[in-house]
Design an enzyme around this catalytic site. Structure first.
Site, PDB file in Angstrom:
ATOM      1  N   MET A 339      -6.365   5.762  -6.364  1.00 27.60           N
ATOM      2  CA  MET A 339      -5.501   4.947  -7.213  1.00 27.60           C
ATOM      3  C   MET A 339      -6.288   3.890  -7.987  1.00 27.60           C
ATOM      4  O   MET A 339      -6.090   3.702  -9.186  1.00 27.60           O
ATOM      5  CB  MET A 339      -4.421   4.246  -6.379  1.00 27.60           C
ATOM      6  CG  MET A 339      -3.450   5.177  -5.709  1.00 27.60           C
ATOM      7  SD  MET A 339      -2.545   6.240  -6.853  1.00 27.60           S
ATOM      8  CE  MET A 339      -1.367   5.094  -7.547  1.00 27.60           C
ATOM      9  N   VAL A 415      -6.685  -0.827  -1.767  1.00 30.92           N
ATOM     10  CA  VAL A 415      -7.533  -0.401  -0.634  1.00 30.92           C
ATOM     11  C   VAL A 415      -6.666   0.391   0.335  1.00 30.92           C
ATOM     12  O   VAL A 415      -5.492   0.642   0.075  1.00 30.92           O
ATOM     13  CB  VAL A 415      -8.210  -1.614   0.060  1.00 30.92           C
ATOM     14  CG1 VAL A 415      -9.132  -2.333  -0.915  1.00 30.92           C
ATOM     15  CG2 VAL A 415      -7.183  -2.586   0.637  1.00 30.92           C
ATOM     16  N   LYS A 422      -5.920  -4.826   4.287  1.00 31.14           N
ATOM     17  CA  LYS A 422      -5.348  -5.551   3.154  1.00 31.14           C
ATOM     18  C   LYS A 422      -5.489  -7.063   3.377  1.00 31.14           C
ATOM     19  O   LYS A 422      -5.863  -7.797   2.456  1.00 31.14           O
ATOM     20  CB  LYS A 422      -3.871  -5.197   2.971  1.00 31.14           C
ATOM     21  CG  LYS A 422      -3.625  -3.707   2.727  1.00 31.14           C
ATOM     22  CD  LYS A 422      -2.986  -3.437   1.388  1.00 31.14           C
ATOM     23  CE  LYS A 422      -2.536  -2.005   1.229  1.00 31.14           C
ATOM     24  NZ  LYS A 422      -3.011  -1.306   0.072  1.00 31.14           N
ATOM     25  N   SER A 444       2.230   1.230  -1.151  1.00 30.72           N
ATOM     26  CA  SER A 444       3.460   1.996  -1.386  1.00 30.72           C
ATOM     27  C   SER A 444       4.438   1.862  -0.235  1.00 30.72           C
ATOM     28  O   SER A 444       5.610   2.182  -0.405  1.00 30.72           O
ATOM     29  CB  SER A 444       3.157   3.479  -1.667  1.00 30.72           C
ATOM     30  OG  SER A 444       2.055   3.918  -0.967  1.00 30.72           O
ATOM     31  N   HIS A 465       3.274  -1.492  -8.234  1.00 39.41           N
ATOM     32  CA  HIS A 465       3.242  -0.169  -7.608  1.00 39.41           C
ATOM     33  C   HIS A 465       3.118   0.934  -8.656  1.00 39.41           C
ATOM     34  O   HIS A 465       4.053   1.222  -9.390  1.00 39.41           O
ATOM     35  CB  HIS A 465       4.526   0.018  -6.772  1.00 39.41           C
ATOM     36  CG  HIS A 465       4.562   1.308  -6.028  1.00 39.41           C
ATOM     37  ND1 HIS A 465       5.662   2.125  -5.996  1.00 39.41           N
ATOM     38  CD2 HIS A 465       3.611   1.932  -5.292  1.00 39.41           C
ATOM     39  CE1 HIS A 465       5.386   3.197  -5.266  1.00 39.41           C
ATOM     40  NE2 HIS A 465       4.159   3.107  -4.833  1.00 39.41           N
ATOM     41  N   ASN A 515      10.513   5.820  -4.635  1.00 37.44           N
ATOM     42  CA  ASN A 515      10.166   6.670  -3.497  1.00 37.44           C
ATOM     43  C   ASN A 515      11.356   6.931  -2.583  1.00 37.44           C
ATOM     44  O   ASN A 515      11.426   7.965  -1.929  1.00 37.44           O
ATOM     45  CB  ASN A 515       9.001   6.067  -2.707  1.00 37.44           C
ATOM     46  CG  ASN A 515       7.680   6.303  -3.438  1.00 37.44           C
ATOM     47  OD1 ASN A 515       7.639   7.082  -4.397  1.00 37.44           O
ATOM     48  ND2 ASN A 515       6.625   5.640  -3.000  1.00 37.44           N
TER      49      ASN A 515
HETATM   50  P1  NAD Z   1      -8.075   5.883  -1.188  1.00 34.12           P
HETATM   51  O1  NAD Z   1      -8.385   6.114   0.234  1.00 34.12           O
HETATM   52  O2  NAD Z   1      -8.335   6.973  -2.161  1.00 34.12           O
HETATM   53  O3  NAD Z   1      -8.844   4.610  -1.719  1.00 34.12           O
HETATM   54  C1  NAD Z   1      -8.972   3.433  -1.005  1.00 34.12           C
HETATM   55  C2  NAD Z   1     -10.260   2.792  -1.440  1.00 34.12           C
HETATM   56  O4  NAD Z   1     -10.316   1.479  -0.883  1.00 34.12           O
HETATM   57  C3  NAD Z   1     -11.513   3.521  -0.964  1.00 34.12           C
HETATM   58  O5  NAD Z   1     -12.370   3.726  -2.056  1.00 34.12           O
HETATM   59  C4  NAD Z   1     -12.133   2.545   0.033  1.00 34.12           C
HETATM   60  O6  NAD Z   1     -13.548   2.618   0.070  1.00 34.12           O
HETATM   61  C5  NAD Z   1     -11.649   1.214  -0.502  1.00 34.12           C
HETATM   62  N1  NAD Z   1     -11.666   0.135   0.471  1.00 34.12           N
HETATM   63  C6  NAD Z   1     -11.263   0.167   1.755  1.00 34.12           C
HETATM   64  N2  NAD Z   1     -11.471  -1.031   2.324  1.00 34.12           N
HETATM   65  C7  NAD Z   1     -12.006  -1.844   1.396  1.00 34.12           C
HETATM   66  C8  NAD Z   1     -12.439  -3.189   1.382  1.00 34.12           C
HETATM   67  N3  NAD Z   1     -12.349  -3.935   2.461  1.00 34.12           N
HETATM   68  N4  NAD Z   1     -12.937  -3.689   0.246  1.00 34.12           N
HETATM   69  C9  NAD Z   1     -13.027  -2.902  -0.850  1.00 34.12           C
HETATM   70  N5  NAD Z   1     -12.630  -1.624  -0.893  1.00 34.12           N
HETATM   71  C10 NAD Z   1     -12.135  -1.092   0.222  1.00 34.12           C
HETATM   72  O7  NAD Z   1      -6.536   5.460  -1.210  1.00 34.12           O
HETATM   73  P2  NAD Z   1      -5.487   5.530  -2.415  1.00 34.12           P
HETATM   74  O8  NAD Z   1      -4.726   6.798  -2.319  1.00 34.12           O
HETATM   75  O9  NAD Z   1      -6.164   5.171  -3.663  1.00 34.12           O
HETATM   76  O10 NAD Z   1      -4.464   4.380  -2.005  1.00 34.12           O
HETATM   77  C11 NAD Z   1      -4.780   3.011  -2.177  1.00 34.12           C
HETATM   78  C12 NAD Z   1      -3.518   2.185  -2.136  1.00 34.12           C
HETATM   79  O11 NAD Z   1      -2.619   2.642  -3.135  1.00 34.12           O
HETATM   80  C13 NAD Z   1      -2.746   2.267  -0.831  1.00 34.12           C
HETATM   81  O12 NAD Z   1      -2.177   1.027  -0.568  1.00 34.12           O
HETATM   82  C14 NAD Z   1      -1.652   3.295  -1.130  1.00 34.12           C
HETATM   83  O13 NAD Z   1      -0.507   3.112  -0.331  1.00 34.12           O
HETATM   84  C15 NAD Z   1      -1.358   2.945  -2.563  1.00 34.12           C
HETATM   85  N6  NAD Z   1      -0.731   4.013  -3.333  1.00 34.12           N
HETATM   86  C16 NAD Z   1      -1.167   5.285  -3.229  1.00 34.12           C
HETATM   87  C17 NAD Z   1      -0.559   6.290  -3.971  1.00 34.12           C
HETATM   88  C18 NAD Z   1      -1.058   7.698  -3.905  1.00 34.12           C
HETATM   89  O14 NAD Z   1      -0.384   8.590  -4.438  1.00 34.12           O
HETATM   90  N7  NAD Z   1      -2.189   7.952  -3.313  1.00 34.12           N
HETATM   91  C19 NAD Z   1       0.505   5.962  -4.840  1.00 34.12           C
HETATM   92  C20 NAD Z   1       0.913   4.628  -4.956  1.00 34.12           C
HETATM   93  C21 NAD Z   1       0.280   3.660  -4.195  1.00 34.12           C
END
Ligand code: NAD
Length: 739
Positions: A339, A415, A422, A444, A465, A515
Site C-alpha cells: 500500500m 506499516v 503502529k 483497514s 483509508h 469493507n
Molecule cells: P505490507 O506488508 O505490504 O507492507 C508493510 C510495510 O511496512 C513493509 O514494507 C514493512 O517493511 C513496513 N514496516 C513494518 N514495520 C515498520 C516500521 N516500524 N517502520 C517502517 N516500516 C515498517 O502491508 P500492506 O498490505 O501494504 O498494508 C499496510 C497497511 O495498509 C496495513 O495497515 C493494512 O491494514 C492497510 N491496508 C491494506 C490494504 C490491502 O489491500 N493490502 C488495503 C487498505 C489498507
C-alpha cells in the site's frame, strides 16, 4: 449582462469568432442560457451577409467544455414529473421530447445554416460540447497534452442525444462508431484524427488561424450526408456488412451490461433505426430515444450519484468550514510495502514531494522501485515522457531515516497491521514532525480512536483509508476518530483531492464503511456455495445483478486467509454469535486443508493456470454438502440477495451514524467496490424501489435465509412514514424519475 456565455468578434475578412467563455464558471458547460445565446448567434451568422463563416473556440485556458450541465438534464426529468402530475403521461412525454431536443435542433441548424462553422478545440471537449464540434463543418484540435474529445454520456446513464449518435455513425464505420459510443472514452487528438473524428491537429496557438484559413479557402458548408448520393462508411444497415455489425453489437451489449443499462440499448436502437433514414428524421428518432432515457430511473440515479454528488464531494462538500486550505508540499509515507508504495506513487504523480520511509534502505528502495515500474509503464504506452518519469522519481526520497520526515505537513503510515508496530511508528514520527503536522493511518481494521490513544496529538490524528490497488482505485475513506479535529479532517480531504481521488468522510467503526458492505457481499457468495448453488451460477448471478466481479472472484483478490483472519477477529471482538459457522467451515477448509489463499498463491475459489484464463476450482463441488438442481434455482432471488445484503449494510451504517451523508454512501459504494452502478448506489437502490418494498423484500429474504436480512429500525421507519433516504437526509422531494 451578468452571466454571458459567448463573446463574438467579426474580423475584417468576415469571419466571426465565437468565443465560449462563461463568466461565472471555471469550465464552460451547456446551460439553458448558453444554448439560447448560441442559438441567437447562429441565426446571426446564417442571416448576415457580411459573415462568411464562424469559428467556435473556448476562452478558457486549458479546456473547451465538459458538455451539458447535467443538473439541467435533471431539471428536464423534473419537468416530466410535474407535467405528468398536471396533464398525464402523453402530454408529459411530448413536453419532455420537445424540450430535450432543443440542443439537437440547434446543432442541426448550425449544420444546415449555409455558412461554414469550424470548431477550434483546445483542452477537453466532451459530451454535448463535442456534439457541437461534430455539427460544425470542420474540426481542428490542438496537440496540447490536455486535449481530449469524446462522448462519455453512457457513463452517467445517458447517451449523446444532440446528434452525436447519428453523426458519429455517419462518419465512422458502424463497428467503430458503436464501440466509441458504447465505451464513452476520452480520445487523444492524434487518435481522433486517425479515426477522422477531427480533421486536423495543430499546435495550440495555430488552431484559430488555421480554422479561419479553412473558411477563407472556401470551406464547404454542407455535410456529406446532406449531399445527394451519400453512402454510409460501412454500407447500408441491411447489407452483409450491416449483418456483421448489428447482431454482434447486441450480443456485446448484453455481455457487457447484462441489459442493465437502458441508455445503451436505446442508443443502439437509435443508431440502427437512424442509419436507415435521412438526417432530419434520424435526429427525430434519436431525440425520441433520448427523451425515453431521460425518464429512466437509471439515468436519474446515475446522474445524481456519478455526476452531481461526486462533483460536490470532490469540491469539498464535507470539508469543515472555516479551516484554511492546507498548503501541502511534502508528504511522508511510512511503510513502503504494497500500500505505501502505491500511496507514494500517487502522491508524487500529483506533484507532491514524498519522503518514503521503511525499516531499512532496501525495503524503502523496493517501494520506490514500484513507482519506477508504474511510471515506466506509462512512458512505454506514450502516456508520459521520460522527463516526466525522471521528475516523478526525483520527488520520491526513499530512506530509513525518520529524521527526513521533519518537514512533512502530513505523514501517512502503511506499516504492518499490528497495533504494537503502529504505536511504535506513531511515536517515532511524532518525535520529528512539527506540532501542527497531521498524522494519518491507512489501517483497514484497527479503530482510529484506539490508535490515536498512542498519539501525543490525537486532534491531529486521522484515518486515510486507501483501497488496493492504490493507483487505480478512485475512492479514499477519511476516518474521523473520537478526537480527530477539523484541521486534520480538512487536511486529509485536501490531500485526497490533490491526488485526484474522491474522499468520503466516515466515522470510526469496525470495517469503516465500504469493507462492511463488501464483507456482506462475500459472505452471501460463500453461503450460496454452502447451500449447494453451483459456483458458476453465483458468479454469473452477481454479474447479472450489475456487480463488476462475483463474490468468489472478489474474495480471491483480497485473499482467503484474510477472510479467515477477519472471521477470527470478529469472534474475538464480538463473540461466537457474530460468526457464521458455514462460512467459517468453508474458509477454514479452503485455507487450512487445501492451502488455497486466493489469487496471490494461484489457488483460491479459482485456479490461475500460467498463461491461461482463470477457472473455477473443480474441487469446490466436493466442499458442498448438497448440490441443488440448477434448473430449480431462482436466479432472480440470487441476484436480489447479493444486492440486498449490501444495501442493508449500507442502511445500518447510516443508522449507526458511521456514514452521515447519503451521497457518500452511494458514491463510496460505486467507487470502492462497483456496487451495481445503474442503481446509483445502495441507498439509491433502496429509494428506487421505495423503502416499503425494500423492507418487504428483505423481510421475505430473512424468513428464507436468516436474520442477516432483517431490516433495521431506520428502514422500518422510512417504510412506515413513506420517506426515502434522499428525502429524509438530503432534503430531496420525490426522486426525479420515480414518477
Ligand atoms: P505490507 O506488508 O505490504 O507492507 C508493510 C510495510 O511496512 C513493509 O514494507 C514493512 O517493511 C513496513 N514496516 C513494518 N514495520 C515498520 C516500521 N516500524 N517502520 C517502517 N516500516 C515498517 O502491508 P500492506 O498490505 O501494504 O498494508 C499496510 C497497511 O495498509 C496495513 O495497515 C493494512 O491494514 C492497510 N491496508 C491494506 C490494504 C490491502 O489491500 N493490502 C488495503 C487498505 C489498507
Amino acid at each position: 449582462m451578468t452571466d454571458q456565455s459567448f463573446r463574438t468578434e467579426l474580423d475584417a475578412d468576415g469571419v466571426l469568432g465565437i468565443v465560449w467563455d462563461m463568466a461565472s464558471r471555471s469550465m464552460n458547460v451547456l446551460t439553458e442560457g448558453a444554448i439560447r445565446e448560441l442559438a441567437d448567434i447562429v441565426e446571426r451568422v446564417a442571416s448576415d451577409d457580411q459573415i462568411k463563416g464562424a469559428v467556435i473556440s473556448s476562452g478558457k485556458e486549458g479546456s473547451f467544455s465538459g458538455g451539458a450541465d447535467l443538473t439541467m438534464l435533471e431539471g428536464l426529468a423534473r419537468l416530466y414529473a410535474s407535467e405528468m402530475a398536471k396533464h398525464g403521461e402523453a402530454a408529459a412525454a411530448k413536453a419532455l421530447f420537445e424540450e430535450s431536443r432543443k440542443l439537437s435542433q440547434l446543432y442541426r441548424r448550425i449544420e444546415t445554416s449555409g455558412k461554414p462553422f469550424v470548431a477550434a478545440i483546445n483542452g477537453v471537449c466532451l459530451g454535448g460540447a463535442f456534439e457541437l464540434a461534430l455539427s460544425c463543418h470542420y474540426r481542428i484540435a490542438s496537440n496540447d497534452k490536455a486535449t481530449r474529445v469524446g462522448l462519455p454520456e453512457v457513463k452517467v446513464g445517458l447517451f449523446p442525444g444532440a446528434g452525436g449518435t447519428q453523426r458519429v455513425a455517419r462518419m465512422l464505420p458502424p463497428g467503430d462508431a458503436l464501440q466509441m459510443l458504447m465505451k464513452g472514452e476520452q480520445i487523444r487528438p492524434d487518435k481522433a484524427r486517425a479515426m477522422r473524428l477531427v480533421d486536423e491537429v495543430a499546435p495550440k496557438d495555430e488552431i484559430l488561424s488555421k480554422a479561419k484559413a479553412w473558411i477563407l479557402a472556401g470551406g464547404k458548408a454542407t455535410k456529406p450526408w446532406d449531399e445527394k448520393g451519400f453512402k454510409l462508411p460501412g454500407g447500408p444497415v441491411w447489407s452483409k456488412a450491416g449483418f456483421m455489425t448489428f447482431p454482434p453489437a447486441n450480443a456485446i451489449y448484453r455481455r457487457e451490461t447484462q441489459d442493465n443499462y437502458p441508455a445503451i440499448r436505446a442508443m443502439l436502437q437509435a443508431v440502427f433505426d437512424g442509419l436507415q433514414l435521412p438526417m432530419d428524421l434520424a435526429l427525430t428518432v434519436e431525440s425520441r430515444q433520448f427523451a425515453k432515457v431521460l425518464r429512466s430511473p437509471e439515468a436519474a440515479a446515475m446522474i445524481r450519484t456519478l455526476f452531481v454528488s461526486m462533483q460536490e464531494l470532490n469540491k469539498g462538500a464535507r470539508r469543515p468550514a472555516g479551516v484554511p486550505k492546507s498548503e501541502l508540499r511534502t508528504v511522508g509515507v511510512v511503510g513502503a510495502g504494497f500500500m505505501g508504495a502505491g500511496v507514494a506513487y500517487v502522491s508524487a504523480q500529483a506533484g507532491l514531494e514524498v519522503v518514503l520511509v521503511d525499516r531499512d534502505q532496501d525495503a524503502a528502495d523496493t517501494g520506490k522501485a514500484f513507482a519506477q515500474k508504474l511510471i515506466s509503464g506509462q512512458v512505454s504506452k506514450g502516456r508520459a515522457t521520460g522527463a516526466e518519469r525522471d521528475a516523478l522519481l526525483g520527488r520520491i526520497l526513499a530512506t530509513s531515516d525518520y529524521e527526513r520526515l521533519k518537514d512533512c505537513g502530513l505523514v501517512i503510515e502503511a506499516v504492518f497491521e499490528d497495533p504494537k508496530v503502529k504505536a511504535e511508528v506513531i511515536q517515532k514520527v511524532e518525535a520529528v514532525i512539527a506540532d501542527d503536522a497531521i498524522f494519518a493511518s491507512n489501517t483497514s481494521t484497527l479503530p482510529i480512536s484506539g490508535l490515536a490513544k498512542t498519539s501525543k496529538r490525537p486532534e491531529n490524528f486521522v484515518g486515510v483509508h486507501f483501497f488496493s490497488p492504490v493507483e487505480k482505485m478512485l475512492l479514499v475513506e477519511v476516518i474521523q476518530g473520537k478526537e480527530t479535529g477539523d484541521r486534520a479532517i480538512a487536511t486529509a480531504l485536501d490531500y485526497v483531492r490533490a491526488i485526484r481521488k474522491t474522499p468520503i468522510l466516515v466515522k470510526d467503526s469496525r470495517g469503516f464503511y465500504a469493507n462492511r458492505c463488501v464483507i456482506a457481499y462475500m459472505l452471501e457468495g460463500h453461503l450460496m456455495l454452502t447451500e449447494g448453488v453451483p459456483a458458476a451460477m453465483i458468479e454469473n448471478a452477481a454479474k447479472q445483478a450489475g456487480m463488476p466481479v462475483g463474490p468468489l472472484s472478489l474474495n480471491d483478490e483480497v485473499a482467503l486467509d484474510l477472510g479467515l483472519r477477519i472471521v477470527d477477529a470478529t469472534r474475538a471482538q464480538l463473540g461466537d454469535d457474530a460468526v457464521n459457522p458455514a462460512q467459517e467451515k468453508l474458509l477454514r477448509t479452503l485455507v487450512e486443508t487445501h492451502g488455497r489463499l486466493g489469487r496471490k498463491n494461484g489457488k483460491g475459489f479459482y485456479d490461475y493456470p500460467e498463461g491461461a484464463k482463470k477457472r473455477l476450482w473443480p474441487g469446490l463441488k466436493d466442499l458442498q454438502p448438497v448440490h441443488l438442481d440448477p434448473d430449480a434455482i431462482d436466479v432472480a432471488e440470487l441476484k436480489k440477495r447479493l444486492l440486498v445484503t449490501q444495501a442493508l449494510e449500507a442502511a445500518r451504517t447510516v443508522e449507526e451514524g458511521v456514514v452521515t451523508d447519503v451521497r457518500e454512501a452511494d458514491v463510496g459504494a460505486i467507487l470502492a467496490f462497483g456496487f451495481a452502478p445503474y442503481t446509483g448506489g445502495p441507498l439509491s437502490y433502496i429509494d428506487g424501489m421505495g423503502p416499503k418494498r425494500f423492507v418487504e423484500l428483505a423481510s421475505a429474504l430473512a424468513e428464507l435465509h436468516g436474520e442477516r436480512f432483517r431490516p433495521n429500525r431506520l428502514l422500518l421507519d422510512l417504510a412506515e412514514t413513506g420517506d426515502t433516504f434522499y428525502g429524509r437526509f438530503a432534503g430531496e422531494k420525490a426522486p426525479a424519475a420515480a414518477a
